[in-house]
Write an enzyme that holds these catalytic residues in place. Structure first.
Site, PDB file in Angstrom:
ATOM      1  N   PHE A  11     -15.966 -29.718  45.815  1.00 39.07           N
ATOM      2  CA  PHE A  11     -16.281 -30.845  46.803  1.00 39.07           C
ATOM      3  C   PHE A  11     -17.597 -31.180  47.174  1.00 39.07           C
ATOM      4  O   PHE A  11     -17.940 -32.395  46.753  1.00 39.07           O
ATOM      5  CB  PHE A  11     -15.389 -30.237  47.976  1.00 39.07           C
ATOM      6  N   SER A  75     -19.575 -21.276  44.160  1.00 42.34           N
ATOM      7  CA  SER A  75     -18.871 -20.063  44.870  1.00 42.34           C
ATOM      8  C   SER A  75     -17.502 -20.797  45.665  1.00 42.34           C
ATOM      9  O   SER A  75     -17.296 -21.862  46.504  1.00 42.34           O
ATOM     10  CB  SER A  75     -19.577 -19.956  46.127  1.00 42.34           C
ATOM     11  N   GLY A 102     -32.756 -16.331  37.928  1.00 39.00           N
ATOM     12  CA  GLY A 102     -33.486 -16.141  36.735  1.00 39.00           C
ATOM     13  C   GLY A 102     -33.901 -17.115  35.825  1.00 39.00           C
ATOM     14  O   GLY A 102     -34.790 -17.478  35.401  1.00 39.00           O
ATOM     15  N   TYR A 145     -16.912 -12.823  51.349  1.00 41.59           N
ATOM     16  CA  TYR A 145     -17.492 -14.135  51.130  1.00 41.59           C
ATOM     17  C   TYR A 145     -18.848 -13.777  51.871  1.00 41.59           C
ATOM     18  O   TYR A 145     -19.921 -14.300  51.441  1.00 41.59           O
ATOM     19  CB  TYR A 145     -16.739 -14.929  51.812  1.00 41.59           C
TER      20      TYR A 145
HETATM   21  P1  NAD Z   1     -15.552 -25.857  46.343  1.00 37.48           P
HETATM   22  O1  NAD Z   1     -14.438 -24.694  46.090  1.00 37.48           O
HETATM   23  O2  NAD Z   1     -15.004 -27.199  46.256  1.00 37.48           O
HETATM   24  O3  NAD Z   1     -16.673 -25.981  45.107  1.00 37.48           O
HETATM   25  C1  NAD Z   1     -17.285 -24.816  44.784  1.00 37.48           C
HETATM   26  C2  NAD Z   1     -17.306 -25.113  43.245  1.00 37.48           C
HETATM   27  O4  NAD Z   1     -17.953 -23.848  42.544  1.00 37.48           O
HETATM   28  C3  NAD Z   1     -16.063 -25.294  42.435  1.00 37.48           C
HETATM   29  O5  NAD Z   1     -16.377 -26.433  41.607  1.00 37.48           O
HETATM   30  C4  NAD Z   1     -15.817 -24.129  41.667  1.00 37.48           C
HETATM   31  O6  NAD Z   1     -15.249 -24.258  40.374  1.00 37.48           O
HETATM   32  C5  NAD Z   1     -17.320 -23.815  41.485  1.00 37.48           C
HETATM   33  N1  NAD Z   1     -17.332 -22.228  41.238  1.00 37.48           N
HETATM   34  C6  NAD Z   1     -17.231 -21.082  41.570  1.00 37.48           C
HETATM   35  N2  NAD Z   1     -17.630 -19.795  41.445  1.00 37.48           N
HETATM   36  C7  NAD Z   1     -18.031 -20.259  39.938  1.00 37.48           C
HETATM   37  C8  NAD Z   1     -18.727 -19.507  38.884  1.00 37.48           C
HETATM   38  N3  NAD Z   1     -18.465 -18.195  39.056  1.00 37.48           N
HETATM   39  N4  NAD Z   1     -19.187 -20.192  37.924  1.00 37.48           N
HETATM   40  C9  NAD Z   1     -19.359 -21.588  38.023  1.00 37.48           C
HETATM   41  N5  NAD Z   1     -18.845 -22.239  38.963  1.00 37.48           N
HETATM   42  C10 NAD Z   1     -18.050 -21.742  39.988  1.00 37.48           C
HETATM   43  O7  NAD Z   1     -16.062 -25.522  47.716  1.00 37.48           O
HETATM   44  P2  NAD Z   1     -17.356 -26.392  48.408  1.00 37.48           P
HETATM   45  O8  NAD Z   1     -16.743 -26.789  49.867  1.00 37.48           O
HETATM   46  O9  NAD Z   1     -17.620 -27.669  47.517  1.00 37.48           O
HETATM   47  O10 NAD Z   1     -18.374 -25.469  48.795  1.00 37.48           O
HETATM   48  C11 NAD Z   1     -19.704 -25.497  47.677  1.00 37.48           C
HETATM   49  C12 NAD Z   1     -20.687 -24.595  48.101  1.00 37.48           C
HETATM   50  O11 NAD Z   1     -21.064 -24.924  49.470  1.00 37.48           O
HETATM   51  C13 NAD Z   1     -20.137 -23.218  48.340  1.00 37.48           C
HETATM   52  O12 NAD Z   1     -21.149 -22.358  47.777  1.00 37.48           O
HETATM   53  C14 NAD Z   1     -19.817 -22.832  49.681  1.00 37.48           C
HETATM   54  O13 NAD Z   1     -20.131 -21.450  49.982  1.00 37.48           O
HETATM   55  C15 NAD Z   1     -20.757 -23.623  50.466  1.00 37.48           C
HETATM   56  N6  NAD Z   1     -20.536 -23.973  51.851  1.00 37.48           N
HETATM   57  C16 NAD Z   1     -19.242 -25.181  51.840  1.00 37.48           C
HETATM   58  C17 NAD Z   1     -19.028 -25.212  53.341  1.00 37.48           C
HETATM   59  C18 NAD Z   1     -17.967 -26.532  53.380  1.00 37.48           C
HETATM   60  O14 NAD Z   1     -17.567 -26.477  54.719  1.00 37.48           O
HETATM   61  N7  NAD Z   1     -17.406 -27.078  52.540  1.00 37.48           N
HETATM   62  C19 NAD Z   1     -19.525 -24.507  54.230  1.00 37.48           C
HETATM   63  C20 NAD Z   1     -20.491 -23.498  53.963  1.00 37.48           C
HETATM   64  C21 NAD Z   1     -20.930 -23.315  52.727  1.00 37.48           C
END
Ligand code: NAD
Ligand code: UDP
Length: 310
Positions: A11, A75, A102, A145
């Site tokens: 997202f 993540s 790294g 998490y």
């Molecule tokens: P999301 O699940 O839509 O996107 C996460 C992306 O990371 C996905 O495309 C997933 O396939 C990829 N991913 C996960 N593990 C992986 C791995 N081991 N190797 C490669 N790719 C991997 O979630 P999001 O809402 O877009 O969140 C993105 C980041 O922002 C995350 O790190 C999340 O912790 C952080 N975040 C988001 C929010 C929010 O409200 N959306 C709030 C706090 C933090």
């Protein structure tokens, strides 16, 4: 710059990729698609400026071309997702962040970590300033998490202090908008999906717990400003307008113009009672604050969901 963006098919990552390309950078999007999808980035130009690499960043990362910035968004982020994948979540926050640091070190690149308001756990201080250390249950279900991200912050700053890596850390608060998965389990897509299907809105607990919702374009602007800043330590990025979940359910009804029943379901274990960012640091250091009102952002998101059925 040539930027390695992990989690770029998710997202937030897909919105950031779009913005970085628009700003004239080259983006290598590295994602294993565990919670992301190719459709999120299918509109991006398949020219030399954008490249997709399917890879699990918890395994060793190698990039041949010279990169200038590593931006680590990979993540699972929705509670439902990380409860389903607790070990993968811990791995990507720990091993994945280590690998991303790294590769930054190898290329002498800057490093940006997408951290989270969950580092504050179930906060005893509201709103939360960056100086608050948090109240996290390490062995509760959300610990996978919260502790992964706390470790990610710790190792990021250890690499900064011990190895001189030029780091940025964004503590992102609840963000919503186009391209959230309809069924990722978070409250915004759940309520929108339910209201559009004429189903009751599922409020967990009594709905008195609070959250503060930031529209995605505001979040991305904050991320860009932080990337371009010189601040190595964490900065909160979020919208300080705080609502109870029950008020949020009423807001969805008001904005969508649909009347829906509200039903109550059990509160998940360790669900934070309150959450609201103190954004004084972002305002002062980045000149940033959110601009999009909740009503406007929700309307855009609801329209997008209507036009993009799953
Ligand atoms: P999301 O699940 O839509 O996107 C996460 C992306 O990371 C996905 O495309 C997933 O396939 C990829 N991913 C996960 N593990 C992986 C791995 N081991 N190797 C490669 N790719 C991997 O979630 P999001 O809402 O877009 O969140 C993105 C980041 O922002 C995350 O790190 C999340 O912790 C952080 N975040 C988001 C929010 C929010 O409200 N959306 C709030 C706090 C933090
Ligand atoms: N929530 C809810 N109904 C839902 C989904 C979530 O009442 O259908 C609540 C959840 O218990 C939490 C808040 O909404 O108090 C925000 O949950 P979300 O999963 O979006 O993210 P969190 O902020 O907990 O990480």
């Amino acid at each position: 710059m040539r930027i390695l963006l992990t989690g770029g098919a998710g997202f937030l990552g897909s919105h950031l990729a779009e913005r970085l390309l628009g700003d004239g950078h080259k983006v290598i999007c590295m994602d294993n698609l565990i919670t992301g999808k190719k459709e999120n980035i299918s509109h991006l130009p398949a020219s030399g400026d954008f490249e997709f690499v399917k890879h699990d960043v918890s395994k060793f990362i190698m990039v041949d071309e010279k990169i200038d910035y590593v931006v680590h968004f990979a993540s699972p982020a929705s509670p439902e997702d990380y409860l389903k994948h607790p070990i993968k979540t811990l791995k990507v926050g720990s091993l994945g962040t280590h690998n991303a640091l790294g590769v930054a070190k190898e290329h002498n690149a800057k490093f940006f970590l997408a951290s989270t308001s969950e580092v504050y756990g179930d906060p005893l201080v509201n709103p939360q300033p960056e100086t608050y250390w948090g109240n996290v249950n390490p062995v509760g279900p959300r610990g996978c998490y919260d502790e992964a991200k706390r470790f990610a912050e710790a190792i990021t700053l250890a690499y900064h202090r011990a190895q001189g890596i030029d780091t940025r850390i964004a503590r992102i608060f609840n963000t919503y908008g186009e391209r959230m998965r309809h069924h990722d389990g978070r409250v915004v897509p759940n309520f929108i999906d339910q209201i559009l299907k004429g189903e009751p809105l599922t409020v967990y607990g009594d709905g008195s717990q609070t959250r503060s919702f930031c529209y995605v374009s505001d979040l991305i602007e904050g991320v860009i400003r932080l990337m371009n800043s010189k601040i190595n330590e964490p900065v909160n990025i979020g919208n300080p307008r705080e609502l109870s979940v029950l008020e949020f359910a009423e807001k969805i009804k008001e904005v969508s113009g649909v009347d829906a029943e509200i039903i109550f379901k059990p509160l998940p274990v360790n669900d934070p009672r309150v959450r609201r960012p103190d954004i004084a640091k972002a305002k002062k250091e980045l000149g940033w604050e959110p601009r999009v009102e909740l009503e406007e952002g929700l309307k855009k998101t609801i329209d997008w969901v209507k036009n993009n059925p799953e």
